[in-house]
Structure formats: structure tokens, C-alpha cells
Enzyme design. Structure first.
Site: not given
Ligand code: E4P
Length: 216
Positions: A82-83
Site C-alpha cells: 500500500v502506497k
């Protein structure tokens, strides 16, 4: 150093993955928008093309919404990272998701202090944007070097993911500076192969082999 490819173009990713040249993929909302396809479909397809981490970025900016989006993205495939953007809410969401065992790539890093905070928040990756700093006449590579020193001083395990790479020199310099990963646009990745003396040497070897009637 690991190579990630920085694109949401699945045919490019497939070709580079088949050639054994990549260890993962990074995307961002701009790259996915360029594909013109549904966000979750693109990420799911990319996750099937590599066993490495595939960074998928949230679009929320508030803590709880970021966490919810992160959990949704994580459900797409086990190799999603997850960015999250380097904001206070982003760091808080990083800590929550990291505690749940989710890999997090903290993005839009432009200073060593930001990288220090991301490591303390439990980020798996920190993404310093070299090219965007160079665009402002600030030495992006110095940032990679500073982060390397700080992380080594305190044995932080967060991996330095050199991002916003614009050419082959950025790749070489990131490797020299000790980046753990470079995320590279497909065209730059392909350009790393090229050297005129390789082409010239190969042409000469093949000509000599043909003249001598070599067969294998
Ligand atoms: C990677 O994670 C970034 O999204 C990307 O490298 C940004 O590159 P750019 O500055 O060329 O847009």
C-alpha cells in the site's frame, strides 16, 4: 539492488517480468489513470504478473479513509504494497497498516527527516523522488546518500526505493549510493542494456564465425 518497474502498462510489465528483469512494480494514480482501466482490475492483473511487491496508492488524504482504502487494496492480492503519501495522516495510516502486517511504501519523500519519520512509522519502503528534486536543481542523489547513512546508523529495516528515475545515470548512482531498490520506467530499464561496443563486438564475432563456417 532490486529493480521495480514504474508503470501500470501490463504488456510492458509482462515482457520485462518474462525476461526476469524485475523484482516488483510501482504504480501511482497518474500511471493507472493513463491506462484508462478500472483501478482494481489493473492492480489485480499486475499482481499476477510478478511475485514481488506491487505498489498501489491510496487516493484518500484523511487517516481513517486511508486505512480503509489500504485494507481494500491489500485484499486484491497478497503482494500488494500500500502506497501512502508522506503526510501526518499518511504516517499514522502507515503505522496502523504495518501493525496489521501490510507492506507499506511511503511515497513523495523529499527530505531525510521525512525518511526518518517513515522508518519510525514502520514503512517497508521509503520512496525518495530523485528526478523531481533534480528538476529544482537540488541534488536528488545526496538525499539517497543521507537516508542510507541515517538508516544504517539506527539499523532501520525500511528499504530505500529510489523513485522518479529519469535516466541510466540515476540507476547507477542510486546503486552506488546504496539504494535497496530502484523503480525504473520501462524505457530507462531497456536502455540499461545498450552499449555501442557490445553491438560492434557481437557483429564482429558473428562475421568471423560465418566466415569460418562455425556451426554449433
Ligand atoms: C514511483 O513510485 C513514483 O510514482 C514515480 O517514480 C514518480 O516518477 P515521476 O517523478 O517521473 O513522475
Amino acid at each position: 539492488m532490486k529493480f521495480f518497474v514504474d508503470t501500470a502498462d501490463t504488456s510492458e510489465i509482462k515482457e520485462l517480468a518474462d525476461a526476469g528483469l524485475i523484482d516488483g512494480v510501482t504504480t501511482n494514480p497518474s500511471l493507472v489513470a493513463k491506462s484508462g482501466r478500472k483501478f482494481s482490475d489493473v492492480i489485480a492483473e499486475i499482481c499476477d504478473l510478478t511475485s514481488g511487491h506491487v505498489s498501489a496508492e491510496v487516493v484518500a488524504t484523511e487517516y481513517q479513509a486511508m486505512v480503509n482504502e489500504g485494507r481494500t487494496l491489500q485484499k486484491i492480492a497478497s503482494n500488494v504494497a500500500v502506497k501512502l503519501p508522506l503526510t501526518m495522516d499518511g504516517l499514522k495510516a502507515c503505522r496502523t497498516l504495518a501493525n496489521e502486517g501490510t507492506a507499506v511504501n511511503v511515497t513523495l519523500c523529499f527530505s531525510a527527516n521525512q525518511a526518518l519519520l517513515a522508518a519510525k512509522a514502520g514503512a517497508t519502503y521509503i520512496s525518495p523522488f530523485i528526478g523531481r528534486l533534480d528538476d529544482l536543481n537540488i541534488d536528488g542523489m545526496e538525499l539517497i546518500e543521507d537516508i542510507r547513512t541515517i538508516y544504517d546508523n539506527y539499523m532501520f529495516e525500511t528499504q530505500i526505493l529510489a523513485a522518479s528515475i529519469r535516466g541510466p545515470n540515476h540507476v547507477k548512482e542510486s546503486a552506488l549510493a546504496g539504494a535497496d531498490v530502484a523503480t525504473v520506467p520501462p524505457a530507462v530499464l531497456r536502455s540499461l542494456i545498450n552499449h555501442p561496443l557490445t553491438d560492434k563486438g557481437l557483429a564482429a564475432f558473428l562475421a568471423d564465425a560465418q566466415k569460418a563456417g562455425v556451426t554449433i
